[in-house]
Design an enzyme around this catalytic site. Sequence first.
Site, PDB file in Angstrom:
ATOM      1  N   ARG A  33      52.816  67.268  66.481  1.00  0.00           N
ATOM      2  CA  ARG A  33      52.536  66.048  65.689  1.00  0.00           C
ATOM      3  C   ARG A  33      53.311  66.064  64.374  1.00  0.00           C
ATOM      4  O   ARG A  33      53.778  65.031  63.909  1.00  0.00           O
ATOM      5  CB  ARG A  33      51.025  65.910  65.464  1.00  0.00           C
ATOM      6  CG  ARG A  33      50.357  65.653  66.809  1.00  0.00           C
ATOM      7  CD  ARG A  33      48.901  65.321  66.783  1.00  0.00           C
ATOM      8  NE  ARG A  33      48.451  65.320  68.183  1.00  0.00           N
ATOM      9  CZ  ARG A  33      47.230  65.561  68.595  1.00  0.00           C
ATOM     10  NH1 ARG A  33      46.280  65.786  67.723  1.00  0.00           N
ATOM     11  NH2 ARG A  33      46.927  65.541  69.884  1.00  0.00           N
ATOM     12  N   GLU A 177      33.006  69.262  76.543  1.00  0.00           N
ATOM     13  CA  GLU A 177      34.004  68.184  76.570  1.00  0.00           C
ATOM     14  C   GLU A 177      34.756  68.140  77.904  1.00  0.00           C
ATOM     15  O   GLU A 177      35.760  68.843  78.074  1.00  0.00           O
ATOM     16  CB  GLU A 177      35.011  68.368  75.420  1.00  0.00           C
ATOM     17  CG  GLU A 177      36.066  67.264  75.383  1.00  0.00           C
ATOM     18  CD  GLU A 177      37.059  67.391  74.225  1.00  0.00           C
ATOM     19  OE1 GLU A 177      37.020  68.401  73.505  1.00  0.00           O
ATOM     20  OE2 GLU A 177      37.877  66.471  74.061  1.00  0.00           O
ATOM     21  N   LYS A 219      30.817  65.592  74.773  1.00  0.00           N
ATOM     22  CA  LYS A 219      31.982  64.898  74.199  1.00  0.00           C
ATOM     23  C   LYS A 219      32.793  64.327  75.353  1.00  0.00           C
ATOM     24  O   LYS A 219      33.707  64.982  75.863  1.00  0.00           O
ATOM     25  CB  LYS A 219      32.803  65.876  73.367  1.00  0.00           C
ATOM     26  CG  LYS A 219      34.078  65.275  72.780  1.00  0.00           C
ATOM     27  CD  LYS A 219      34.629  66.125  71.661  1.00  0.00           C
ATOM     28  CE  LYS A 219      35.987  65.613  71.197  1.00  0.00           C
ATOM     29  NZ  LYS A 219      36.448  66.234  69.964  1.00  0.00           N
ATOM     30  N   SER A 261      38.781  60.475  71.182  1.00  0.00           N
ATOM     31  CA  SER A 261      39.539  59.211  71.139  1.00  0.00           C
ATOM     32  C   SER A 261      40.628  59.177  72.203  1.00  0.00           C
ATOM     33  O   SER A 261      40.958  58.094  72.710  1.00  0.00           O
ATOM     34  CB  SER A 261      40.115  58.947  69.751  1.00  0.00           C
ATOM     35  OG  SER A 261      40.998  59.945  69.313  1.00  0.00           O
ATOM     36  N   GLY A 262      41.207  60.307  72.546  1.00  0.00           N
ATOM     37  CA  GLY A 262      42.034  60.400  73.745  1.00  0.00           C
ATOM     38  C   GLY A 262      43.390  59.719  73.722  1.00  0.00           C
ATOM     39  O   GLY A 262      44.023  59.588  74.767  1.00  0.00           O
ATOM     40  N   GLY A 263      43.824  59.223  72.550  1.00  0.00           N
ATOM     41  CA  GLY A 263      45.118  58.552  72.504  1.00  0.00           C
ATOM     42  C   GLY A 263      44.992  57.042  72.332  1.00  0.00           C
ATOM     43  O   GLY A 263      45.988  56.322  72.316  1.00  0.00           O
ATOM     44  N   ARG A 294      42.874  62.362  66.683  1.00  0.00           N
ATOM     45  CA  ARG A 294      43.969  61.437  66.376  1.00  0.00           C
ATOM     46  C   ARG A 294      43.488  60.135  65.744  1.00  0.00           C
ATOM     47  O   ARG A 294      44.113  59.614  64.811  1.00  0.00           O
ATOM     48  CB  ARG A 294      44.782  61.133  67.645  1.00  0.00           C
ATOM     49  CG  ARG A 294      45.722  62.239  68.025  1.00  0.00           C
ATOM     50  CD  ARG A 294      46.191  62.102  69.461  1.00  0.00           C
ATOM     51  NE  ARG A 294      45.133  62.438  70.404  1.00  0.00           N
ATOM     52  CZ  ARG A 294      45.283  62.441  71.726  1.00  0.00           C
ATOM     53  NH1 ARG A 294      46.457  62.108  72.250  1.00  0.00           N
ATOM     54  NH2 ARG A 294      44.294  62.774  72.519  1.00  0.00           N
TER      55      ARG A 294
END
Length: 347
Positions: A33, A177, A219, A261-263, A294
């Site tokens: 990132r 998760e 999660k 949030s996963g993108g 993210r």
Amino acid sequence: MNAPRLVDTARLMLATGKGLLAMDESPPTCNERFAALGIPQTEASRRAWRQLIITTPGLADSISGVILFDETLHQRCADGTSFVKVLENAGIVVGIKVDTGAKPLAGHTGEKITEGLDGLRERLQGYSAAGARFAKWRAVISIGEGLPSTACIAANAHALARYAALCQEAGLVPIVEPEVLMTGEHTLQRCADVSLQVLHEVFEQLYVQGVLLEGMVLKPNMLLPGLNCSQQDHIDKVADATVTGLLRALPAALAGVAFLSGGQSAQLASARLNAMNQRYKWRLPWALTFSFARAIQQPALEIWRGEPGNVVQAQRALEHRAACNSAAQQGNYSAAMEAIDKAISDV
Ligand code: 13P
């Protein structure tokens, strides 16, 4: 197992109007990132970024707990105060990612099994002594042609449940998760089918291993169409599908749900969480909140870009996203919150 302590910690994590901030990227993921924004990929940069996050004014108004990576748990601010102390002083509960990553699953091309059970009991004792009160383990499930396999779902669910039992033995609340990835062209319905299959298997294994549901946090992914699906469904439809799926698969005794949030874009993640709480909060047996990485960090990271002169502005953006998600947890978020923030930052 110290059940009252586990239940207490879970309650703190799921306090009304609060959620979790995941800042537990491994150095390679964090570096990736940073590289995309031209930030030096060094331990010093990672420390500076994470110091910026945890010293953000007002963070504790919206964030109940943060998830750290091993490296970060032992880092200190420039003035010598340990990160753990800074968080504890702010009333933020400290968590730690304890899996050692998702590796290729033997005999199943394109699928992964999350590792890290060997020696976990001893590592958890060390993390607890260092101040952690909860832990995280992430399993990844891909949707594709013929995927996921029952082998992948079963192996990951089993590992998640064994991890969760070890955490509770050590006095740490496990965040469980099982992430069904957004990557692909699949429809919302396909994501819902796969997510339910995964969640049923996960809760079966948690039951087999004797995990205390009141002392753990799930999660999950939101139920969404794939990133490349031609039909991107309305926010309300995503909220309906996600809540319907969770109500069918999750026991009422579970302490609560904190979505990854996963993108998704930061704003969409807030809007979808908000729609779920606005439309359904009154009929849910558990809190629905966020555990975003993210969707909270990215806008601030794009402002910071490794420049000390950008710290204050980046912290403002981070605090704003945390506040938007706090509002979404209560069903009080609206697009106007974004417009107001933009107007202020444009002044
Ligand atoms: P994202 O919110 O970026 O998906 O990250 C959450 C997380 O902790 C992944 O394990």
